[in-house]
Motif scaffolding. Structure first.
Motif: not given
Length: 499
Positions: A54-58, A136-137, A129-131
């Protein structure tokens, strides 16, 4: 149906079961009603794998309203107790013990799956979703659509006998995947703490065209034999009376991969007109040194020849398709038929040579161009034989070093074959080995080798020793019972329950 080198047994099984789950264990009335098997479960996945999915979802809130999804995922990855929870670290240890070992070979965390145990613990392969992204997707990387096709065969087979078997099989699968378990309750609570209106929650994901194509393929008449065999074997596995639900699902995982691999090989045998006496795979049991084990060496040969046949089948099919296109008056050019630029981009390319080839050219010319295409192209290449190898490796059927690989069967695979034949159990070991030859083309004993080219290549004593070793392995695993008169009965505990 084309195998892929990433498509091992756990991914094939997960995609099949997820297609059943996401469609509520029934075939959709219309193709547009089909639901994708892509299922995230990022909260419970974070706990089970120790990675924050769930990283990047703030920008949203989860759990108690004061926690972001990214922070929530970080706490789950560490096994830290949340407000109102206790012993999450213990739950994490339990889930980590369920990780399928076939998905732990140095791959990214998103491709790791749990053993087929409960529907609340099954998810789709995922990637960043990217390097440089922490998002995550779910993406079709290890899951290629074959599981969707197999699910269609179980849910909606074309012939009445298979339909009856498929119906009771899917019912039994649903019972096994929905049986009460504390781990399912944990999963539900963790997922429900996420915002319900966000794209990364567990809501259905839009279906894609290739997923619809995979579903449609399940009704193709050319796959009727595979469909019939799969429904019969899956029904046998799921209707055993004494096996636990997790054991049945693990056997189902093996059978799906084995049936698919054997179907691939049988298709290759047909495409290359392989003589009937060479249509077999020899299983070798025991660990004798290779130099003195003639049966193991013949097993190596049967495996090597199978892979050669797959390569030859690719060339034969490609050559036949080239000829069909060449003789079709509506086809004006061939560059668009090849995806690889190496096959169509210059004057000496395969597409150019095909265009210059006379319509009445001999088959050998088409075969030559097809072989060049298979050698040059990454689209044709060794995909089929590598996919076949990976499927067999993932069910424990390939052993030995990288140079001398031979075919065998471990207790998991033997249990799956016993389960698949449970409707005929119990039976003598001789009858069991003859049925294994009939159902999967696998040779173990002298009788099943009688109609093959092995009859003049192996000593009867070698095959007799092979039988004794296989019987001992099954007896030690509780799959067979050795009687005092040296008769071994297989599947004496594989009682059937009523559908």
């Amino acid at each position: 149906m084309a195998p892929d080198r990433d498509e091992r047994a756990p991914y094939l099984c997960a995609e099949t079961l997820l297609t059943l789950i996401q469609n509520n264990y029934v075939a959709p009335a219309d193709l547009d009603d089909l639901r994708s098997p892509k299922r995230q479960l990022f909260a419970v996945r974070s706990l089970a794998l120790g990675v924050n999915f769930l990283g990047g979802r703030r920008n949203e809130r989860a759990a108690d309203g004061g926690t972001t999804p990214e922070d929530y995922g970080e706490m789950l990855a560490k096994g830290s107790d949340l407000r109102g929870s206790a012993n999450l670290a213990l739950a994490q240890q339990a889930l980590q013990g369920l990780v399928d070992p076939e998905t732990e070979r140095g791959e990214q965390a998103g491709s790791k799956l749990l053993r087929p145990f409960h529907e609340s613990l099954l998810w789709f392969d995922a990637r960043r979703s990217g390097r440089n992204s922490s998002l995550y997707t779910v993406r079709k990387v290890h899951m290629r659509g074959t599981g969707i096709t197999l699910a269609r065969m179980l849910l909606d087979p074309p012939d009445p006998d298979s339909a009856r078997l498929g119906q009771v099989t899917v019912k039994a699968i649903k019972q096994a995947l929905t049986a009460p378990t504390p781990l399912a309750l944990i999963s539900d609570v963790l997922e429900n703490a996420l915002p319900p209106d966000q794209v990364y929650t567990n809501r259905p994901i839009d279906i894609e065209k290739d997923e619809k194509d995979a579903w449609t393929l399940g009704a193709d008449p050319r796959l009727a034999e595979l469909c019939s065999r799969l429904c019969r074997h899956a029904e046998g596995v799921m209707l055993q009376g004494h096996a636990s639900d997790p054991a049945k699902l693990w056997q189902l995982r093996c059978i799906l991969a084995l049936d698919f691999a054997v179907h691939i090989l049988r298709t290759a045998w047909e495409a290359t007109a392989t003589p009937d006496e060479d249509r077999f795979l020899l299983l070798s049991f025991g660990g004798a040194p290779r130099a003195g084990d003639a049966l193991r060496q013949k097993s190596e040969d049967s495996y090597a020849r199978a892979r050669i046949r797959l390569g030859e089948a690719t060339v034969a099919t490609l050559g036949q398709r080239m000829k069909e296109l060449k003789t079709d008056p509506s086809v004006k050019g061939f560059a668009g038929e090849f995806r690889d630029a190496a096959l169509r981009s210059d004057t000496d390319s395969v597409a150019s040579q095909l265009e210059a080839l006379p319509v009445d050219a001999p088959d050998s010319e088409y075969a030559r161009l097809a072989r060049v295409a298979a050698e040059v192209s990454t689209s044709y290449g060794r995909g089929s034989e590598d996919g076949f190898r990976v499927l067999l490796e993932s069910v424990g059927m390939v052993s030995g070093g990288s140079r001398y690989r031979y075919l065998t069967a471990g207790t998991d695979l033997l249990a799956a074959m016993v389960g698949a034949l449970s409707a005929q159990m119990p039976m003598s070991s001789r009858d069991f080995m003859n049925e294994v030859r009939k159902e999967w083309g696998l040779v173990i004993n002298l009788e099943s080798a009688a109609d093959t080219s092995l009859r003049d290549q192996l000593d009867g004593a070698d095959l007799a020793r092979n039988v004794r070793l296989a019987e001992r392995l099954m007896s030690d695993a509780g799959l067979a019972l050795g009687l005092s008169d040296r008769t071994t009965i297989v599947g004496e505990r594989a009682d059937r329950r009523q559908p």
